[in-house]
Design a protein around this motif. Structure first.
Motif, PDB file in Angstrom:
ATOM      1  N   UNK A   1      45.851  20.184  54.740  1.00 44.18           N
ATOM      2  CA  UNK A   1      46.555  18.939  54.414  1.00 44.18           C
ATOM      3  C   UNK A   1      46.186  18.487  52.998  1.00 44.18           C
ATOM      4  N   UNK A   2      44.923  18.632  52.617  1.00 44.61           N
ATOM      5  CA  UNK A   2      44.523  18.263  51.251  1.00 44.61           C
ATOM      6  C   UNK A   2      45.278  19.113  50.225  1.00 44.61           C
ATOM      7  N   UNK A   3      45.460  20.394  50.515  1.00 44.96           N
ATOM      8  CA  UNK A   3      46.246  21.240  49.615  1.00 44.96           C
ATOM      9  C   UNK A   3      47.674  20.716  49.505  1.00 44.96           C
ATOM     10  N   UNK A   4      48.247  20.319  50.631  1.00 50.82           N
ATOM     11  CA  UNK A   4      49.609  19.779  50.627  1.00 50.82           C
ATOM     12  C   UNK A   4      49.672  18.453  49.861  1.00 50.82           C
TER      13      UNK A   4
ATOM     14  N   UNK B   1      50.805  28.135  60.577  1.00 53.83           N
ATOM     15  CA  UNK B   1      52.080  27.864  59.910  1.00 53.83           C
ATOM     16  C   UNK B   1      51.847  27.126  58.588  1.00 53.83           C
ATOM     17  N   UNK B   2      50.929  26.171  58.581  1.00 53.36           N
ATOM     18  CA  UNK B   2      50.630  25.416  57.360  1.00 53.36           C
ATOM     19  C   UNK B   2      50.067  26.323  56.270  1.00 53.36           C
ATOM     20  N   UNK B   3      49.272  27.321  56.659  1.00 47.23           N
ATOM     21  CA  UNK B   3      48.728  28.273  55.685  1.00 47.23           C
ATOM     22  C   UNK B   3      49.878  28.912  54.910  1.00 47.23           C
ATOM     23  N   UNK B   4      50.880  29.377  55.632  1.00 48.38           N
ATOM     24  CA  UNK B   4      52.037  30.043  55.002  1.00 48.38           C
ATOM     25  C   UNK B   4      52.858  29.064  54.160  1.00 48.38           C
ATOM     26  N   UNK B   5      53.072  27.866  54.685  1.00 53.32           N
ATOM     27  CA  UNK B   5      53.838  26.852  53.945  1.00 53.32           C
ATOM     28  C   UNK B   5      53.150  26.504  52.628  1.00 53.32           C
ATOM     29  N   UNK B   6      51.844  26.295  52.683  1.00 53.26           N
ATOM     30  CA  UNK B   6      51.114  25.948  51.463  1.00 53.26           C
ATOM     31  C   UNK B   6      51.197  27.065  50.435  1.00 53.26           C
ATOM     32  N   UNK B   7      50.998  28.297  50.901  1.00 57.76           N
ATOM     33  CA  UNK B   7      51.071  29.421  49.964  1.00 57.76           C
ATOM     34  C   UNK B   7      52.447  29.484  49.307  1.00 57.76           C
TER      35      UNK B   7
END
Length: 150
Positions: A41-44, A71-77
């Motif tokens: 979330x901090x990355x986002x 899923x968030x890992x992929x979205x952030x990348x």
């Protein structure tokens, strides 16, 4: 630019590795899940700020489900790759004005924000690995030099 790109490549690799390692070991420790979610979330939050948007909607500290986090890992990348793919070396010193989650105004360069993002996750992945070890699970090796050896 090459250093920033290399650090971010490590971040993508390390996030995927730790999330997948947790999934393979069926890790359900709430602190480990909270730390991974916080990191993502901090990355986002930072990507949202880099894009010139407010980040108030994001809750930095909460629990999460592992499938959601994968899923968030992929979205952030995907988000960071798209953002960084448009940057030029001279853009890295551009100042970004933003407000933190409490509404306090700050400003930092794109270079410093991306460096922070890359380093912040490593700290929390270390905390997750400590929890894994305490829970008799295998820590996930996510050191930068291991990434570079591949």
């Amino acid at each position: 630019m090459k250093t920033i790109q290399s650090m971010m490549e490590h971040l993508y690799w390390a996030n995927s590795l730790i999330a997948e390692g947790m999934a393979k070991q069926n890790v359900s420790h709430p602190d480990a899940l909270t730390l991974l979610r916080h990191t993502l979330v901090a990355e986002k939050v930072w990507l949202t700020r880099l894009e010139g948007k407010d980040s108030f909607e994001f809750v930095l500290w909460a629990s999460g489900e592992l499938q959601e986090l994968l899923h968030m890992v992929k979205q952030n990348e995907e988000g960071y790759r798209a953002y960084i793919g448009k940057l030029r070396e001279e853009d890295l010193d551009t100042i970004v004005h933003y407000r933190n989650q409490s509404g306090q105004p700050f400003e930092n360069s794109i270079r410093n924000i991306l460096t922070h993002v890359a380093l912040h996750g490593q700290y929390h992945r270390g905390q997750i690995n400590r929890i894994l070890r305490m829970e008799s699970s295998e820590p996930v090796p996510v050191d930068f030099i291991l990434f570079k050896r591949q």
